[in-house]
Design a protein around this motif. Structure first.
Motif, PDB file in Angstrom:
ATOM      1  N   MET A  84       0.852  -1.182   0.000  1.00  0.00           N
ATOM      2  CA  MET A  84       0.000   0.000   0.000  1.00  0.00           C
ATOM      3  C   MET A  84       0.888   1.231   0.000  1.00  0.00           C
ATOM      4  O   MET A  84       1.846   1.326   0.747  1.00  0.00           O
ATOM      5  N   ASN A  85       0.541   2.139  -0.835  1.00  0.00           N
ATOM      6  CA  ASN A  85       1.231   3.409  -0.917  1.00  0.00           C
ATOM      7  C   ASN A  85       1.042   4.169   0.398  1.00  0.00           C
ATOM      8  O   ASN A  85      -0.063   4.345   0.877  1.00  0.00           O
ATOM      9  N   ARG A  86       2.138   4.607   0.994  1.00  0.00           N
ATOM     10  CA  ARG A  86       2.088   5.285   2.297  1.00  0.00           C
ATOM     11  C   ARG A  86       1.275   6.575   2.246  1.00  0.00           C
ATOM     12  O   ARG A  86       0.583   6.920   3.208  1.00  0.00           O
ATOM     13  N   VAL A  87       1.334   7.298   1.138  1.00  0.00           N
ATOM     14  CA  VAL A  87       0.572   8.538   0.996  1.00  0.00           C
ATOM     15  C   VAL A  87      -0.922   8.234   1.056  1.00  0.00           C
ATOM     16  O   VAL A  87      -1.683   8.932   1.730  1.00  0.00           O
ATOM     17  N   VAL A  88      -1.347   7.165   0.370  1.00  0.00           N
ATOM     18  CA  VAL A  88      -2.760   6.782   0.376  1.00  0.00           C
ATOM     19  C   VAL A  88      -3.183   6.377   1.781  1.00  0.00           C
ATOM     20  O   VAL A  88      -4.225   6.801   2.284  1.00  0.00           O
ATOM     21  N   TYR A  89      -2.363   5.562   2.447  1.00  0.00           N
ATOM     22  CA  TYR A  89      -2.689   5.114   3.805  1.00  0.00           C
ATOM     23  C   TYR A  89      -2.780   6.300   4.762  1.00  0.00           C
ATOM     24  O   TYR A  89      -3.717   6.386   5.564  1.00  0.00           O
ATOM     25  N   ASP A  90      -1.840   7.220   4.666  1.00  0.00           N
ATOM     26  CA  ASP A  90      -1.867   8.407   5.534  1.00  0.00           C
ATOM     27  C   ASP A  90      -3.119   9.240   5.278  1.00  0.00           C
ATOM     28  O   ASP A  90      -3.726   9.773   6.205  1.00  0.00           O
ATOM     29  N   TYR A  91      -3.530   9.338   4.012  1.00  0.00           N
ATOM     30  CA  TYR A  91      -4.744  10.085   3.691  1.00  0.00           C
ATOM     31  C   TYR A  91      -5.966   9.410   4.320  1.00  0.00           C
ATOM     32  O   TYR A  91      -6.812  10.077   4.922  1.00  0.00           O
ATOM     33  N   ILE A  92      -6.050   8.091   4.214  1.00  0.00           N
ATOM     34  CA  ILE A  92      -7.190   7.369   4.800  1.00  0.00           C
ATOM     35  C   ILE A  92      -7.203   7.561   6.316  1.00  0.00           C
ATOM     36  O   ILE A  92      -8.260   7.798   6.899  1.00  0.00           O
ATOM     37  N   GLN A  93      -6.040   7.516   6.948  1.00  0.00           N
ATOM     38  CA  GLN A  93      -5.966   7.756   8.391  1.00  0.00           C
ATOM     39  C   GLN A  93      -6.423   9.170   8.744  1.00  0.00           C
ATOM     40  O   GLN A  93      -6.991   9.384   9.806  1.00  0.00           O
ATOM     41  N   SER A  94      -6.196  10.122   7.851  1.00  0.00           N
ATOM     42  CA  SER A  94      -6.611  11.501   8.128  1.00  0.00           C
ATOM     43  C   SER A  94      -8.133  11.653   8.115  1.00  0.00           C
ATOM     44  O   SER A  94      -8.659  12.609   8.662  1.00  0.00           O
ATOM     45  N   LEU A  95      -8.831  10.699   7.513  1.00  0.00           N
ATOM     46  CA  LEU A  95     -10.293  10.747   7.449  1.00  0.00           C
ATOM     47  C   LEU A  95     -10.942  10.302   8.753  1.00  0.00           C
ATOM     48  O   LEU A  95     -12.081  10.662   9.036  1.00  0.00           O
ATOM     49  N   GLY A  96     -10.230   9.485   9.527  1.00  0.00           N
ATOM     50  CA  GLY A  96     -10.780   8.968  10.776  1.00  0.00           C
ATOM     51  C   GLY A  96      -9.981   7.775  11.262  1.00  0.00           C
ATOM     52  O   GLY A  96      -8.871   7.528  10.801  1.00  0.00           O
ATOM     53  N   ASP A  97     -10.578   7.030  12.177  1.00  0.00           N
ATOM     54  CA  ASP A  97      -9.906   5.869  12.764  1.00  0.00           C
ATOM     55  C   ASP A  97     -10.191   4.624  11.926  1.00  0.00           C
ATOM     56  O   ASP A  97     -11.349   4.235  11.751  1.00  0.00           O
ATOM     57  N   ILE A  98      -9.136   3.983  11.435  1.00  0.00           N
ATOM     58  CA  ILE A  98      -9.288   2.730  10.696  1.00  0.00           C
ATOM     59  C   ILE A  98      -9.527   1.629  11.723  1.00  0.00           C
ATOM     60  O   ILE A  98      -8.713   1.405  12.595  1.00  0.00           O
ATOM     61  N   PHE A  99     -10.691   0.951  11.610  1.00  0.00           N
ATOM     62  CA  PHE A  99     -10.971  -0.102  12.586  1.00  0.00           C
ATOM     63  C   PHE A  99     -10.977  -1.487  11.958  1.00  0.00           C
ATOM     64  O   PHE A  99     -11.020  -2.484  12.686  1.00  0.00           O
TER      65      PHE A  99
END
Length: 76
Positions: A1-16
């Motif tokens: 997974m691209n780190r930029v994409v993962y960081d963006y998803i984390q910025s949206l909320g809590d990944i559960f």
């Protein structure tokens, strides 16, 4: 997974939840946001025959099914 994409998803909320072992090669996330829980599917571009992002957006926007959620933020 691209780190930029993962960081963006984390910025949206809590990944559960993370679904990383999909036959398609895509990765799916369940995210708790301020608007409620959302489910995100991240396309694995390495396994996609569409190489241009604009072509991918045009293809996605051309799909006609009530089963496919519309993402009005995808623009050409």
């Amino acid at each position: 997974m691209n780190r930029v994409v993962y960081d963006y998803i984390q910025s949206l909320g809590d990944i559960f939840e993370e679904f990383t072992n999909q036959d398609s090669g895509n990765v799916c996330y369940s995210v708790k946001t301020t608007c409620g829980p959302v489910w995100l599917k991240v396309l694995n571009l390495e396994k996609t025959p569409i190489s241009d992002l604009h072509d991918l957006i045009r293809f996605y926007n051309s799909l006609q099914s009530d089963l496919i959620p519309r993402n009005w933020e995808l623009v050409q």
